[in-house]
Design a protein around this motif. Sequence first.
Motif, PDB file in Angstrom:
ATOM      1  N   LEU A 193       0.825  -1.208   0.000  1.00 43.82           N
ATOM      2  CA  LEU A 193       0.000   0.000   0.000  1.00 43.82           C
ATOM      3  C   LEU A 193       0.855   1.252   0.000  1.00 43.82           C
ATOM      4  CD1 LEU A 193      -3.223   0.465   0.741  1.00 43.82           C
ATOM      5  CD2 LEU A 193      -2.223   1.372   2.808  1.00 43.82           C
ATOM      6  N   THR A 194       1.906   1.221   0.787  1.00 42.71           N
ATOM      7  CA  THR A 194       2.682   2.433   1.026  1.00 42.71           C
ATOM      8  C   THR A 194       3.499   2.856  -0.191  1.00 42.71           C
ATOM      9  OG1 THR A 194       3.862   3.489   2.829  1.00 42.71           O
ATOM     10  CG2 THR A 194       4.846   1.522   1.937  1.00 42.71           C
ATOM     11  N   LEU A 195       3.695   1.921  -1.135  1.00 35.96           N
ATOM     12  CA  LEU A 195       4.416   2.297  -2.351  1.00 35.96           C
ATOM     13  C   LEU A 195       3.667   3.404  -3.086  1.00 35.96           C
ATOM     14  CD1 LEU A 195       6.888   1.593  -4.074  1.00 35.96           C
ATOM     15  CD2 LEU A 195       5.447   0.076  -5.385  1.00 35.96           C
ATOM     16  N   PHE A 196       2.337   3.402  -2.961  1.00 35.50           N
ATOM     17  CA  PHE A 196       1.561   4.428  -3.647  1.00 35.50           C
ATOM     18  C   PHE A 196       1.047   5.519  -2.728  1.00 35.50           C
ATOM     19  CE2 PHE A 196       1.489   1.080  -6.765  1.00 35.50           C
ATOM     20  CZ  PHE A 196       1.707   1.795  -7.925  1.00 35.50           C
ATOM     21  N   THR A 197       0.812   5.182  -1.462  1.00 34.25           N
ATOM     22  CA  THR A 197       0.213   6.206  -0.605  1.00 34.25           C
ATOM     23  C   THR A 197       1.251   7.096   0.059  1.00 34.25           C
ATOM     24  OG1 THR A 197       0.121   4.661   1.233  1.00 34.25           O
ATOM     25  CG2 THR A 197      -1.847   4.841  -0.119  1.00 34.25           C
ATOM     26  N   PHE A 198       2.482   6.623   0.189  1.00 31.28           N
ATOM     27  CA  PHE A 198       3.529   7.471   0.770  1.00 31.28           C
ATOM     28  C   PHE A 198       3.839   8.588  -0.214  1.00 31.28           C
ATOM     29  CE2 PHE A 198       8.069   8.345   1.712  1.00 31.28           C
ATOM     30  CZ  PHE A 198       7.918   8.746   3.028  1.00 31.28           C
ATOM     31  N   LYS A 199       3.825   9.832   0.280  1.00 29.34           N
ATOM     32  CA  LYS A 199       3.875  10.951  -0.650  1.00 29.34           C
ATOM     33  C   LYS A 199       5.284  11.469  -0.921  1.00 29.34           C
ATOM     34  CE  LYS A 199       0.515  13.345  -1.516  1.00 29.34           C
ATOM     35  NZ  LYS A 199      -0.329  13.501  -2.693  1.00 29.34           N
ATOM     36  N   ASN A 200       6.277  11.025  -0.159  1.00 38.72           N
ATOM     37  CA  ASN A 200       7.592  11.630  -0.311  1.00 38.72           C
ATOM     38  C   ASN A 200       8.630  10.668  -0.866  1.00 38.72           C
ATOM     39  OD1 ASN A 200       6.818  14.197   0.869  1.00 38.72           O
ATOM     40  ND2 ASN A 200       6.639  13.035   2.772  1.00 38.72           N
ATOM     41  N   HIS A 201       8.181   9.807  -1.768  1.00 40.01           N
ATOM     42  CA  HIS A 201       9.127   8.868  -2.350  1.00 40.01           C
ATOM     43  C   HIS A 201      10.222   9.616  -3.113  1.00 40.01           C
ATOM     44  CE1 HIS A 201       7.710   4.955  -1.412  1.00 40.01           C
ATOM     45  NE2 HIS A 201       6.488   5.199  -1.831  1.00 40.01           N
ATOM     46  N   VAL A 202      11.447   9.115  -2.981  1.00 37.36           N
ATOM     47  CA  VAL A 202      12.552   9.628  -3.790  1.00 37.36           C
ATOM     48  C   VAL A 202      13.153   8.429  -4.504  1.00 37.36           C
ATOM     49  CG1 VAL A 202      14.761  10.807  -3.811  1.00 37.36           C
ATOM     50  CG2 VAL A 202      13.019  11.453  -2.138  1.00 37.36           C
ATOM     51  N   PHE A 203      12.750   8.238  -5.745  1.00 37.09           N
ATOM     52  CA  PHE A 203      13.295   7.137  -6.518  1.00 37.09           C
ATOM     53  C   PHE A 203      14.453   7.654  -7.358  1.00 37.09           C
ATOM     54  CE2 PHE A 203       8.936   5.515  -5.867  1.00 37.09           C
ATOM     55  CZ  PHE A 203       9.265   4.324  -5.260  1.00 37.09           C
ATOM     56  N   ASN A 204      15.638   7.235  -7.009  1.00 40.64           N
ATOM     57  CA  ASN A 204      16.813   7.675  -7.744  1.00 40.64           C
ATOM     58  C   ASN A 204      17.429   6.459  -8.425  1.00 40.64           C
ATOM     59  OD1 ASN A 204      19.517   8.372  -8.415  1.00 40.64           O
ATOM     60  ND2 ASN A 204      19.321  10.145  -7.079  1.00 40.64           N
ATOM     61  N   PRO A 205      17.408   6.396  -9.769  1.00 36.26           N
ATOM     62  CA  PRO A 205      17.843   5.186 -10.481  1.00 36.26           C
ATOM     63  C   PRO A 205      19.241   4.739 -10.095  1.00 36.26           C
ATOM     64  CG  PRO A 205      16.861   6.755 -11.993  1.00 36.26           C
ATOM     65  CD  PRO A 205      16.971   7.451 -10.690  1.00 36.26           C
ATOM     66  N   ILE A 206      20.160   5.686  -9.983  1.00 39.22           N
ATOM     67  CA  ILE A 206      21.548   5.304  -9.669  1.00 39.22           C
ATOM     68  C   ILE A 206      21.609   4.682  -8.276  1.00 39.22           C
ATOM     69  CG2 ILE A 206      23.900   6.148  -9.358  1.00 39.22           C
ATOM     70  CD1 ILE A 206      23.262   8.367 -11.309  1.00 39.22           C
ATOM     71  N   PHE A 207      20.918   5.323  -7.348  1.00 38.42           N
ATOM     72  CA  PHE A 207      20.928   4.807  -5.981  1.00 38.42           C
ATOM     73  C   PHE A 207      20.307   3.420  -5.919  1.00 38.42           C
ATOM     74  CE2 PHE A 207      19.571   4.486  -1.558  1.00 38.42           C
ATOM     75  CZ  PHE A 207      20.682   4.952  -0.889  1.00 38.42           C
ATOM     76  N   ILE A 208      19.230   3.234  -6.673  1.00 38.05           N
ATOM     77  CA  ILE A 208      18.536   1.954  -6.646  1.00 38.05           C
ATOM     78  C   ILE A 208      19.423   0.851  -7.210  1.00 38.05           C
ATOM     79  CG2 ILE A 208      16.596   0.680  -7.634  1.00 38.05           C
ATOM     80  CD1 ILE A 208      15.027   3.379  -7.414  1.00 38.05           C
ATOM     81  N   VAL A 209      20.035   1.121  -8.364  1.00 42.33           N
ATOM     82  CA  VAL A 209      20.919   0.117  -8.964  1.00 42.33           C
ATOM     83  C   VAL A 209      22.077  -0.177  -8.017  1.00 42.33           C
ATOM     84  CG1 VAL A 209      22.503  -0.315 -10.861  1.00 42.33           C
ATOM     85  CG2 VAL A 209      20.275   0.714 -11.309  1.00 42.33           C
ATOM     86  N   GLY A 210      22.625   0.903  -7.477  1.00 42.46           N
ATOM     87  CA  GLY A 210      23.720   0.728  -6.526  1.00 42.46           C
ATOM     88  C   GLY A 210      23.301  -0.102  -5.329  1.00 42.46           C
ATOM     89  N   ALA A 211      22.100   0.147  -4.839  1.00 44.19           N
ATOM     90  CA  ALA A 211      21.615  -0.567  -3.655  1.00 44.19           C
ATOM     91  C   ALA A 211      21.448  -2.051  -3.950  1.00 44.19           C
ATOM     92  CB  ALA A 211      20.294   0.032  -3.196  1.00 44.19           C
ATOM     93  N   PHE A 212      20.882  -2.354  -5.117  1.00 45.81           N
ATOM     94  CA  PHE A 212      20.695  -3.765  -5.454  1.00 45.81           C
ATOM     95  C   PHE A 212      22.040  -4.479  -5.537  1.00 45.81           C
ATOM     96  CE2 PHE A 212      16.311  -2.874  -6.315  1.00 45.81           C
ATOM     97  CZ  PHE A 212      15.686  -4.094  -6.162  1.00 45.81           C
ATOM     98  N   LEU A 213      23.003  -3.803  -6.165  1.00 39.82           N
ATOM     99  CA  LEU A 213      24.346  -4.361  -6.286  1.00 39.82           C
ATOM    100  C   LEU A 213      24.968  -4.548  -4.901  1.00 39.82           C
ATOM    101  CD1 LEU A 213      25.885  -4.939  -8.959  1.00 39.82           C
ATOM    102  CD2 LEU A 213      27.297  -2.954  -8.397  1.00 39.82           C
ATOM    103  N   ALA A 214      24.815  -3.520  -4.078  1.00 42.42           N
ATOM    104  CA  ALA A 214      25.432  -3.559  -2.753  1.00 42.42           C
ATOM    105  C   ALA A 214      24.803  -4.649  -1.900  1.00 42.42           C
ATOM    106  CB  ALA A 214      25.276  -2.200  -2.071  1.00 42.42           C
ATOM    107  N   VAL A 215      23.485  -4.794  -2.006  1.00 41.79           N
ATOM    108  CA  VAL A 215      22.800  -5.823  -1.226  1.00 41.79           C
ATOM    109  C   VAL A 215      23.312  -7.196  -1.641  1.00 41.79           C
ATOM    110  CG1 VAL A 215      20.567  -6.968  -0.932  1.00 41.79           C
ATOM    111  CG2 VAL A 215      20.733  -4.498  -0.691  1.00 41.79           C
ATOM    112  N   PHE A 216      23.468  -7.384  -2.958  1.00 45.10           N
ATOM    113  CA  PHE A 216      23.960  -8.666  -3.462  1.00 45.10           C
ATOM    114  C   PHE A 216      25.373  -8.924  -2.955  1.00 45.10           C
ATOM    115  CE2 PHE A 216      26.140 -11.174  -6.693  1.00 45.10           C
ATOM    116  CZ  PHE A 216      25.283 -12.256  -6.805  1.00 45.10           C
TER     117      PHE A 216
END
Lengths: 678, 678
Positions: A411-434
């Motif tokens: 639910l919160t993916l759509f109702t949270f109003k202050n999302h900051v989706f940054n492509p570089i950060f996201i890719v980096g995060a996935f890599l870092a998590v792995f």
Amino acid sequence: MGSTCEINAAMSIWRRLSLFVLASSLCSCLCRAEDSAMENIVTEKKAEESHRQDSADLLVFILLLTLTILTIWLFKHRRFRFLHETGLAMIYGLLVGVVLRYAIHVPSDMNNVTLSCNVNASPATLLVNVSGKFYEYTLKGEISGSEVNDIQDNEMLRKVTFDPEVFFNILLPPIIFHAGYSLKRRHFFRNLGSILAYAFVGTVVSCFIIGLLMYGCVMLMKQIGHLGGDFFFTDCLFFGAIVSATDPVTVLAIFNELQVDADLYALLFGESVLNDAVAVVLSSSIVGYQPEGDNSHTFEAMAMLKSFGIFLGVFSGSFLFSLTPFHVTKFTKLRDFPLLETALFFLMSWSTFLLAEACGFTGVVAVLFCGMTQAHYTFNNLSPESQDRTKQLFELLNFLAENFIFSYMGLTLFTFKNHVFNPIFIVGAFLAVFLGRAANIYPLSFLLNLGRKYKISSNFQHMMMFAGLRGAMTFALSIRDTATYARQMMFSTTLLVVFFTVWICGGGTTQMLSCQKIRVGVDTDQENFVSIGPDGVERRSTKQESVWFFRIWYNFDHNYLKPILTHSGPPLTATLPACCGPLARCLTSPQAYENEEQLKDSDSDLILNDGDITLAYGDITVSTDATGAHTSGTPVGGVAVNSDEALDRELAFGDHELVIRGTRLVFNALLFELLFRR
Amino acid sequence: MGSTCEINAAMSIWRRLSLFVLASSLCSCLCRAEDSAMENIVTEKKAEESHRQDSADLLVFILLLTLTILTIWLFKHRRFRFLHETGLAMIYGLLVGVVLRYAIHVPSDMNNVTLSCNVNASPATLLVNVSGKFYEYTLKGEISGSEVNDIQDNEMLRKVTFDPEVFFNILLPPIIFHAGYSLKRRHFFRNLGSILAYAFVGTVVSCFIIGLLMYGCVMLMKQIGHLGGDFFFTDCLFFGAIVSATDPVTVLAIFNELQVDADLYALLFGESVLNDAVAVVLSSSIVGYQPEGDNSHTFEAMAMLKSFGIFLGVFSGSFLFSLTPFHVTKFTKLRDFPLLETALFFLMSWSTFLLAEACGFTGVVAVLFCGMTQAHYTFNNLSPESQDRTKQLFELLNFLAENFIFSYMGLTLFTFKNHVFNPIFIVGAFLAVFLGRAANIYPLSFLLNLGRKYKISSNFQHMMMFAGLRGAMTFALSIRDTATYARQMMFSTTLLVVFFTVWICGGGTTQMLSCQKIRVGVDTDQENFVSIGPDGVERRSTKQESVWFFRIWYNFDHNYLKPILTHSGPPLTATLPACCGPLARCLTSPQAYENEEQLKDSDSDLILNDGDITLAYGDITVSTDATGAHTSGTPVGGVAVNSDEALDRELAFGDHELVIRGTRLVFNALLFELLFRR
């Protein structure tokens, strides 16, 4: 034909339920429209209206859960394993989130008034004098300037947003307690050393690896101007800590169903349960490390040490609090009143949480250890009926809380109003998590295998790597504070990591298991003693860890902790030195004398069985005669063997290539061996 | 010696627990003192502090409950019946209240700031701009001018004061649901008419009697100048309504233990459960009747009618909402997954409450009927494991909620700051409560006895009179609104009424039972059919009510409601007229056809057994052949008898003075009678 009928029935139920949701939201909309038309709104009316609205919102969540349960039932019915209930809950949450965000438009009725006051501090309670009448307001928290407009924007979305503390204080505790409470499989204790290594060392390693990688990523973003706000190194470390908490739920549900190898299960479960605790304490230490007054956020050795001190202090403090509730259950004879017993058990567990929180420690960690110790000690003091009741109660609470959290995540993916989706950060995060997970599992497994008699095979390592899902704890930690830009970006990224791992890794568990050729359909009771590994090499479950650590722990637990905390075990008068006689007599319950022969735990197939230990470490069995004299070193059967001899013989057993079912048989075989072969 | 040892153990636990409480409150005091010394208080720190404080306060309540449980255990262990657990909880609450009020002095840190603003309304959310930073505040409610100083006076007492809505939305629902869920004893249905009369007519009569008497009392007080504020007739009626809700808990616990006559049990339990619902709806109708804008508060026929309309509307609306959750459990085959089933059951019951609340009806009433209907219909759809689980779950929730409310009641006598104890009003209230109860029981019993075949004897009437305790519902209704002088006086008086009735009437139940020579130690299973009254005259349990009402209800329930809502009962294709064929086929579950012979409910010793009814009303049994044809009027045994003949024979049975154990024996005897005696 019967199955289509069922599906039709289920479909019709869903249709009705969705109509229901629609109707109730429509109803609440109408109510509000009607409301805004009124001019003279009395406070009471408004409070009632707000209460109604809250009920309607909660109802939406409950219907969401109902929907999830019905779908789970259908999936279980059809043995459909590609999507676990948590993944499903997230999908339904997503759908409802989309509807709330885009389909329902509530006319803004300008409910909020911004006051500019010359108050020097923000008090917890505010009294507002509105034309002679006093109204009381309570502080909810600070909000950033950018949020001020949002708040006035969409009341509906704000209404379905829960206070983040709800997760920590209401929803997480039952989940964590349940995890601790169901941890008491003997395989857990057999792999204790490895589990502790993965959970403590591994999580810290993973946290720092991810933190460093993310710091590199953030630096890069700053260079190319993709960063819209501050992002300090401590923020990166914080992200590393919250993302290092793996979730046992999804994978282990499938493991349970498929009856996957018990050691792999124990390793994964133990690790993911304990690293939740580590992650909580790590993240709060990192927050505590952040200097408050100044905004330096630089790395300091002193603050680092302080942080480490906080970590250890909070951890051991929380652990100590988990030990409080035992004596109560030991000295009361509540067995005749299962209701009272269950209530007491529930309250004591809850009070552990509250006590830790009230003293500034971490309640969730206390509750985890409370669950583990309750399972190991208190459980034996309970009547059989209460054992069932408590298990079922916490199972239900866990189920509800878990599915609620996951559907709220969607639910919160759509109702949270202050999302900051940054492509570089996201890719980096996935890599870092792995990479962080890899840096946890592979090097540690290599090191552990040096010490382990029976190695953690490479397919087990791959499976553990794959099974590092992120779930409720990661979410709860990341939603706790979304005030700054850095935290908002972390929250959005964390959500995506959770979605990805739960859907892809969770859904692919069955495939991964068959791909890695890991045995399924193993009856844990049958392989109590000797099990054949996936590589065809025979492994011995009892002897996977190096002996010394385990022996010391077992010895202490069996001779002192169990007699002090429960009715089982040898009487303390036998195990304590003679000088402690009065104390021992005071602490030993009458039952301990009566049931001296009952040295076996009642839940023998769940926790480490004394029989096993007697077998493995015949030398440390304490047998007591009627006078309470302390005669150590006499093994069962009356034949004296010294420690090494017994161990050697026990280890040599593997050569016989016997697959003997159950402890008792093995026990008898050893007796036979001792008496006739020598 | 063993028993002193136990007591010592229990004492030592208490000592430790009280030390615990002391330590934790001391700790929280120290924390606060330390806090007030700091100058630059950051909001986050303050929120954390507040959270800690909340945890500590909740901990105090949990330790209170723990203490209560341990004492209850001791009492049960010693078969000590003079003080019930609820009375005990109140005493502990009182003690803690005294400590909080007088022993702990918290230095006032002037946390509250009064703002005088030129806002024209009080918004739900307030944004306060404190030197550039925005803080969010939520409205808690209006407070009277006299309270403004109190609020700044003692933060501690305010902290342990719960939002009154907590009682209505969290604590009452499980209690009421449990009452409804455990109502399904066959004796309840046998006395349905009398119970409904007591609950509906009796409560309304009692409400008006008390209201009128109190109005007289208030008039008197006004005359002699003892009244410190407004007190309208509607306030008096409101007091009558809230004080008319009797509580089943204390007396029935003793009844259960002593196995008191099942009919008396059914009458008291049924009445006290249903009159809670009546009192809630009555009181909210009275509040709705109060004209809002003007302060006339005079009696108007029109408003009275409107109030009555609200009463009926809310009642029937709430009842309808309770019927929603059935189809879900009927058409899903969740039986293999007790966890899912239990979770679904819990969620559906909760959603009934929320749905009713969201639509502006009374959730508590909806939940009561939901419990009753769930017990009657849904229970049969559940798997045996889920039946146990749900029973135990709601038993636990009920236990915890109840003891919490009662200990809070004790606490609030000292921590509530706006008590208005007026001796005249209190004496008047006690008198009015006594007379109101008398006006409910005696005239109604007289009228009912005119219609009843087997009379409600005078010692039963005295016992019912005596057992009219006031409890959780009365408290929750009176604490809900304590804004005005009248309401404050009502609240204080209500507290005293509850204390008196729970301690004196609850504690004296055993004495009263022996004084009134009411049979104890009756095994309800043994007196299924014929029972001998306390006066030595034989009574027949099955035939206490006039037949027509019961028969119509049973017929409708058995032939239509049960098949629609559960898997039991005859298939609908057999009971519905031919024109409804498609609908009937759609609604009939496959199990109904399969288990046609299984016309008996599985929980035959708990709810109205079909066997009994077959016996009593052999004419209306519906037997179906394989083709589903509708052949009504054929009694068991294949011998056709018409309705009156069967009833007469059944009634004549009483003369045989047989005490036959269990339904089956009676059943066989009737067959014998039918086949050979004629």
